[in-house]
Design a protein around this motif. Structure first.
Motif, PDB file in Angstrom:
ATOM      1  N   UNK A  76      -6.539   5.475  -8.413  1.00  0.00           N
ATOM      2  CA  UNK A  76      -6.871   6.611  -7.781  1.00  0.00           C
ATOM      3  C   UNK A  76      -6.706   6.557  -6.235  1.00  0.00           C
ATOM      4  N   UNK A  77      -6.553   7.812  -5.563  1.00  0.00           N
ATOM      5  CA  UNK A  77      -6.720   7.511  -4.062  1.00  0.00           C
ATOM      6  C   UNK A  77      -8.012   7.102  -3.340  1.00  0.00           C
ATOM      7  N   UNK A  78      -7.905   6.205  -2.545  1.00  0.00           N
ATOM      8  CA  UNK A  78      -9.188   5.627  -2.060  1.00  0.00           C
ATOM      9  C   UNK A  78      -9.675   6.468  -1.100  1.00  0.00           C
ATOM     10  N   UNK A  79      -8.951   7.367  -0.465  1.00  0.00           N
ATOM     11  CA  UNK A  79      -9.169   8.005   0.726  1.00  0.00           C
ATOM     12  C   UNK A  79     -10.363   9.412   0.454  1.00  0.00           C
ATOM     13  N   UNK A  80     -10.926   9.921   1.421  1.00  0.00           N
ATOM     14  CA  UNK A  80     -11.776  11.160   1.245  1.00  0.00           C
ATOM     15  C   UNK A  80     -10.828  12.462   1.504  1.00  0.00           C
ATOM     16  N   UNK A  81     -10.063  12.685   0.265  1.00  0.00           N
ATOM     17  CA  UNK A  81      -9.256  13.773   0.427  1.00  0.00           C
ATOM     18  C   UNK A  81      -9.992  15.024   0.005  1.00  0.00           C
ATOM     19  N   UNK A 112       0.769  -1.220   0.089  1.00  0.00           N
ATOM     20  CA  UNK A 112       0.099   0.007   0.048  1.00  0.00           C
ATOM     21  C   UNK A 112       0.802   1.187   0.054  1.00  0.00           C
ATOM     22  N   UNK A 113       0.604   2.145  -0.638  1.00  0.00           N
ATOM     23  CA  UNK A 113       1.407   3.444  -0.824  1.00  0.00           C
ATOM     24  C   UNK A 113       0.417   4.628  -0.299  1.00  0.00           C
ATOM     25  N   UNK A 114       1.008   5.246   0.353  1.00  0.00           N
ATOM     26  CA  UNK A 114       0.183   6.651   1.007  1.00  0.00           C
ATOM     27  C   UNK A 114       0.144   7.628   0.097  1.00  0.00           C
ATOM     28  N   UNK A 115      -1.064   8.271   0.214  1.00  0.00           N
ATOM     29  CA  UNK A 115      -1.222   9.401  -0.461  1.00  0.00           C
ATOM     30  C   UNK A 115      -0.658  10.525  -0.019  1.00  0.00           C
ATOM     31  N   UNK A 116      -0.059  11.465  -0.927  1.00  0.00           N
ATOM     32  CA  UNK A 116       0.797  12.338  -0.317  1.00  0.00           C
ATOM     33  C   UNK A 116       0.040  13.758  -0.237  1.00  0.00           C
ATOM     34  N   UNK A 117      -1.309  13.669  -0.492  1.00  0.00           N
ATOM     35  CA  UNK A 117      -2.138  15.029  -0.570  1.00  0.00           C
ATOM     36  C   UNK A 117      -2.291  15.529   0.956  1.00  0.00           C
ATOM     37  N   UNK A 118      -2.224  16.962   1.031  1.00  0.00           N
ATOM     38  CA  UNK A 118      -2.738  17.285   2.341  1.00  0.00           C
ATOM     39  C   UNK A 118      -4.064  17.365   2.627  1.00  0.00           C
ATOM     40  N   UNK A 119      -4.667  16.972   3.879  1.00  0.00           N
ATOM     41  CA  UNK A 119      -6.053  17.082   3.872  1.00  0.00           C
ATOM     42  C   UNK A 119      -6.575  15.637   3.466  1.00  0.00           C
ATOM     43  N   UNK A 120      -5.761  14.700   3.306  1.00  0.00           N
ATOM     44  CA  UNK A 120      -6.104  13.431   2.925  1.00  0.00           C
ATOM     45  C   UNK A 120      -5.833  12.441   4.152  1.00  0.00           C
ATOM     46  N   UNK A 121      -6.866  12.235   4.987  1.00  0.00           N
ATOM     47  CA  UNK A 121      -6.432  11.611   6.142  1.00  0.00           C
ATOM     48  C   UNK A 121      -6.216  10.080   6.005  1.00  0.00           C
TER      49      UNK A 121
END
Ligand SMILES: [Zn+2]
Length: 123
Positions: free
Chosen positions: A101-106, A66-75
């Motif tokens: 695509x990122x699976x988080x709620x950014x 799993x690779x982390x999302x680098x986007x600020x505000x994406x918890x």
């Protein structure tokens, strides 16, 4: 960044560490694997320049692809390559490409994505 976002980030991090501990090691699950390299271009919405990233896994690494999302505000975001990599190993495939695509709620639904290339070396 407010406190609420911080505690959400911390909770997400704790959960990720737990997932890692649960995942075990690459050598345990996939003894035939010598190394795994994920080469990717990280694309973030609103930033024109793609960011190249390389993540390597070895027998002593946690078997959590799993690779982390680098986007600020994406918890709780990230890119889950578990499916891709485990099915590659099962069929002893050496290379695969794709985009996720990122699976988080950014900050927005399509705030970030990666174009990846996975290379696996077998023993
Ligand atoms: Zn994200």
């Amino acid at each position: 960044m407010n406190n609420n976002t911080n505690s959400r980030k911390n909770a997400a991090r704790t959960e990720r560490l737990q997932q890692r501990a649960d995942a075990g090691f690459v050598a345990t699950h996939f003894p035939e694997v010598e190394s795994i390299a994920i080469n990717m271009m990280y694309n973030q919405k609103g930033i024109a320049k793609s960011l190249p990233r390389v993540v390597n896994f070895f027998p002593g690494s946690y078997a959590l692809f799993r690779v982390d999302c680098l986007s600020k505000g994406c918890a709780d975001g990230g890119f889950d390559l578990n499916q891709v990599i485990t099915s590659m190993i099962r069929s002893r495939r050496k290379a695969a490409k794709g985009e996720i695509s990122c699976e988080g709620n950014g900050p927005s639904p399509d705030h970030s994505s990666i174009v990846y290339e996975v290379d696996i070396q077998y023993t």
